[in-house]
Design a protein around this motif. Structure first.
Motif, mmCIF file in Angstrom:
data_model
loop_
_atom_site.group_PDB
_atom_site.id
_atom_site.type_symbol
_atom_site.label_atom_id
_atom_site.label_comp_id
_atom_site.label_asym_id
_atom_site.label_seq_id
_atom_site.Cartn_x
_atom_site.Cartn_y
_atom_site.Cartn_z
ATOM 1 N N THR A 1 0.826 -1.209 0.000
ATOM 2 C CA THR A 1 0.000 0.000 0.000
ATOM 3 C C THR A 1 0.862 1.262 0.000
ATOM 4 O OG1 THR A 1 -0.199 -0.152 2.411
ATOM 5 C CG2 THR A 1 -2.024 -1.053 1.102
ATOM 6 N N ARG B 1 0.701 6.458 -6.996
ATOM 7 C CA ARG B 1 -0.649 6.790 -7.456
ATOM 8 C C ARG B 1 -0.708 7.913 -8.492
ATOM 9 N NH1 ARG B 1 -4.213 4.215 -5.855
ATOM 10 N NH2 ARG B 1 -3.658 3.990 -3.670
ATOM 11 N N ASN C 1 0.519 3.979 -2.917
ATOM 12 C CA ASN C 1 0.238 5.382 -2.600
ATOM 13 C C ASN C 1 1.289 6.307 -3.210
ATOM 14 O OD1 ASN C 1 -2.090 4.753 -1.164
ATOM 15 N ND2 ASN C 1 -1.027 4.655 0.785
#
Length: 62
Positions: free
Chosen positions: A34, A41, A38
């Motif tokens: 994650t 992104r 992130n």
């Protein structure tokens, strides 16, 4: 000047090399998936937008 040229191909290769460095850093720093997602992104959103724009429109048939 044609869009697909050595200069632009070189730029893409640099982006791939940079991504590999980021992923190597993530591995060294034991980053979670994650965290990587992130961080990336903004890039993945831009690329996804290009994919959607390039996707052919499918006509529905009844």
């Amino acid at each position: 000047m044609a869009f697909e040229n050595d200069t632009n191909r070189g730029r893409v290769l640099k982006m791939v090399e940079t991504l590999q460095l980021i992923l190597k850093s993530a591995q060294s720093n034991r980053a979670e998936d994650t965290d990587i997602q992130n961080l990336l992104r903004p890039l993945t959103d831009e690329l996804a937008g290009l994919v959607v724009a390039a996707a052919p429109t499918v006509a529905q048939t009844c």
